[in-house]
Design a protein around this motif. Structure first.
Motif, mmCIF file in Angstrom:
data_model
loop_
_atom_site.group_PDB
_atom_site.id
_atom_site.type_symbol
_atom_site.label_atom_id
_atom_site.label_comp_id
_atom_site.label_asym_id
_atom_site.label_seq_id
_atom_site.Cartn_x
_atom_site.Cartn_y
_atom_site.Cartn_z
ATOM 1 N N SER A 105 -4.600 -5.159 -6.883
ATOM 2 C CA SER A 105 -3.940 -3.864 -6.722
ATOM 3 C C SER A 105 -3.104 -3.885 -5.449
ATOM 4 C CB SER A 105 -4.971 -2.741 -6.640
ATOM 5 O OG SER A 105 -4.358 -1.534 -6.233
ATOM 6 N N MET A 106 -1.875 -3.393 -5.547
ATOM 7 C CA MET A 106 -1.007 -3.349 -4.367
ATOM 8 C C MET A 106 -1.550 -2.401 -3.303
ATOM 9 S SD MET A 106 2.245 -4.985 -5.010
ATOM 10 C CE MET A 106 3.696 -3.961 -5.012
ATOM 11 N N GLY A 107 -2.450 -1.509 -3.695
ATOM 12 C CA GLY A 107 -3.004 -0.573 -2.731
ATOM 13 C C GLY A 107 -4.162 -1.114 -1.928
ATOM 14 N N GLU A 119 14.752 2.599 -8.054
ATOM 15 C CA GLU A 119 13.875 3.566 -8.707
ATOM 16 C C GLU A 119 14.374 5.000 -8.529
ATOM 17 O OE1 GLU A 119 10.524 5.355 -10.656
ATOM 18 O OE2 GLU A 119 11.679 3.508 -10.862
ATOM 19 N N GLU A 120 14.851 5.341 -7.347
ATOM 20 C CA GLU A 120 15.349 6.697 -7.115
ATOM 21 C C GLU A 120 16.623 6.972 -7.912
ATOM 22 O OE1 GLU A 120 13.938 9.346 -5.434
ATOM 23 O OE2 GLU A 120 12.267 7.959 -5.623
ATOM 24 N N THR A 121 17.475 5.965 -8.057
ATOM 25 C CA THR A 121 18.688 6.154 -8.844
ATOM 26 C C THR A 121 18.358 6.286 -10.323
ATOM 27 O OG1 THR A 121 19.918 4.853 -7.211
ATOM 28 C CG2 THR A 121 20.992 5.250 -9.316
ATOM 29 N N ALA A 122 17.380 5.518 -10.786
ATOM 30 C CA ALA A 122 16.928 5.674 -12.172
ATOM 31 C C ALA A 122 16.375 7.084 -12.395
ATOM 32 C CB ALA A 122 15.864 4.622 -12.494
ATOM 33 N N SER A 157 7.750 0.441 -12.044
ATOM 34 C CA SER A 157 8.011 1.823 -11.648
ATOM 35 C C SER A 157 8.543 2.660 -12.818
ATOM 36 C CB SER A 157 8.991 1.856 -10.476
ATOM 37 O OG SER A 157 10.063 0.972 -10.677
ATOM 38 N N THR A 158 8.031 3.869 -12.936
ATOM 39 C CA THR A 158 8.160 4.692 -14.132
ATOM 40 C C THR A 158 9.598 4.963 -14.552
ATOM 41 O OG1 THR A 158 6.063 5.768 -13.628
ATOM 42 C CG2 THR A 158 7.521 6.901 -15.162
ATOM 43 N N HIS A 159 10.426 5.438 -13.636
ATOM 44 C CA HIS A 159 11.777 5.855 -14.028
ATOM 45 C C HIS A 159 12.649 4.664 -14.416
ATOM 46 C CE1 HIS A 159 10.201 9.178 -11.532
ATOM 47 N NE2 HIS A 159 10.773 9.928 -12.459
ATOM 48 N N SER A 160 12.482 3.554 -13.712
ATOM 49 C CA SER A 160 13.237 2.347 -14.060
ATOM 50 C C SER A 160 12.840 1.833 -15.439
ATOM 51 C CB SER A 160 13.017 1.262 -13.010
ATOM 52 O OG SER A 160 13.446 1.677 -11.744
ATOM 53 N N VAL A 161 11.540 1.816 -15.718
ATOM 54 C CA VAL A 161 11.077 1.364 -17.032
ATOM 55 C C VAL A 161 11.604 2.294 -18.114
ATOM 56 C CG1 VAL A 161 9.076 0.921 -18.490
ATOM 57 C CG2 VAL A 161 9.023 0.250 -16.090
ATOM 58 N N LYS A 173 0.829 -1.208 0.000
ATOM 59 C CA LYS A 173 0.000 0.000 0.000
ATOM 60 C C LYS A 173 0.861 1.255 0.000
ATOM 61 C CE LYS A 173 -3.947 2.262 2.176
ATOM 62 N NZ LYS A 173 -3.414 3.603 1.879
ATOM 63 N N SER A 174 1.936 1.240 0.781
ATOM 64 C CA SER A 174 2.834 2.394 0.813
ATOM 65 C C SER A 174 3.423 2.675 -0.562
ATOM 66 C CB SER A 174 3.960 2.147 1.824
ATOM 67 O OG SER A 174 4.932 3.173 1.755
ATOM 68 N N MET A 175 3.858 1.639 -1.259
ATOM 69 C CA MET A 175 4.433 1.833 -2.596
ATOM 70 C C MET A 175 3.365 2.305 -3.582
ATOM 71 S SD MET A 175 7.420 -1.058 -3.045
ATOM 72 C CE MET A 175 6.393 -2.485 -2.803
ATOM 73 N N PHE A 176 2.159 1.758 -3.456
ATOM 74 C CA PHE A 176 1.055 2.185 -4.319
ATOM 75 C C PHE A 176 0.723 3.652 -4.071
ATOM 76 C CE2 PHE A 176 -3.465 2.825 -5.133
ATOM 77 C CZ PHE A 176 -3.630 2.269 -6.391
ATOM 78 N N ASP A 177 0.617 4.032 -2.806
ATOM 79 C CA ASP A 177 0.260 5.401 -2.461
ATOM 80 C C ASP A 177 1.308 6.408 -2.931
ATOM 81 O OD1 ASP A 177 -2.045 4.464 -1.269
ATOM 82 O OD2 ASP A 177 -1.306 4.661 0.793
ATOM 83 N N ARG A 178 2.558 5.986 -3.024
ATOM 84 C CA ARG A 178 3.636 6.878 -3.474
ATOM 85 C C ARG A 178 3.859 6.826 -4.984
ATOM 86 N NH1 ARG A 178 8.507 4.997 -0.682
ATOM 87 N NH2 ARG A 178 7.338 3.151 -0.081
#
Length: 214
Positions: A48-50, A181-184, A97-101, A16-21
């Motif tokens: 859904s992970m959320g 993901e943050e590094t991407a 996750s968007t940036h990694s993809v 849920k935390s990852m979904f919410d972020r």
């Protein structure tokens, strides 16, 4: 609270935390974690992970045969490959996750070392991340590609799909996934700006201090 009940609750809270972020959306992404008896808890397919229900988490035996709960994610081949080949794997996280993809689709991304050496933490938590080719979702060949790495990589990035990270336990896998993901994201933000990368001597010092294979 039993070990299994606690782990079910943790999986749902983390998901849920990852979904919410915004690290995963819709019904994308999946998590698995191994219990001390060798069986595995896995997020269900199409969920859904959320909005996960701890009581509906899939429970699989050591051979990834379904025991109870909802049917597991179709990405089981990815998860099982890490458990089979990487000693000490206690959990696996897969996101879209968007940036990694985005990084996986760029032509100059190094397939042997996806992440630029921007911070020490990506090296400490992930080591070198391997870019794997595109596979159809759920294709067993994804697992074969991970097995082909012989347990030498803790994280891979599936082209046009997303990252997969293994850790010693659920929290370690999640922290490493978030670092990826943050590094991407940093890589995309600094693209074309000639950022200062960690120098070879600095990487060697990190490797020596933290016993890294980078």
């Amino acid at each position: 609270m039993s070990e299994a009940a606690k782990l079910r609750e943790d999986i749902c809270a983390i998901a849920k935390s990852m979904f919410d972020r915004g690290l995963t959306c819709g019904a994308s992404g999946n998590i698995s974690a191994r219990l001390s008896d060798g069986t595995v808890l896995v997020t269900p397919t199409g969920s859904s992970m959320g909005f996960l229900d701890p009581d509906r988490i899939s429970h699989l035996d050591e051979t990834m045969t379904h025991l109870s709960g909802d049917p597991p994610t179709k990405e089981i081949p990815l998860h099982s490959a890490f458990y089979e080949t990487r000693t000490g794997t206690g959990a696996v996280v897969h996101l879209h996750s968007t940036h990694s993809v985005a990084l996986s689709m760029l032509p100059d991304t190094d397939p042997e070392d996806v992440l630029p050496r921007l911070t020490p933490y990506s090296l400490m938590l992930l080591g070198r991340v391997k870019l794997l080719p595109f596979f159809l979702p759920g294709d067993a060949a994804m697992g074969d590609a991970v097995r082909g790495l012989a347990g030498k990589r803790a994280a891979v990035l599936l082209a046009n799909h997303g990252p997969v990270v293994a850790g010693k336990d659920l929290w370690a896998a999640v922290y490493a996934m978030e670092e990826l993901e943050e590094t991407a994201k940093l890589a995309l933000l600094t693209r074309g700006a000639n950022p200062r990368l960690l120098q070879d001597a600095e990487v060697k010092a990190l490797a020596a201090k933290f016993d890294l294979d980078v």
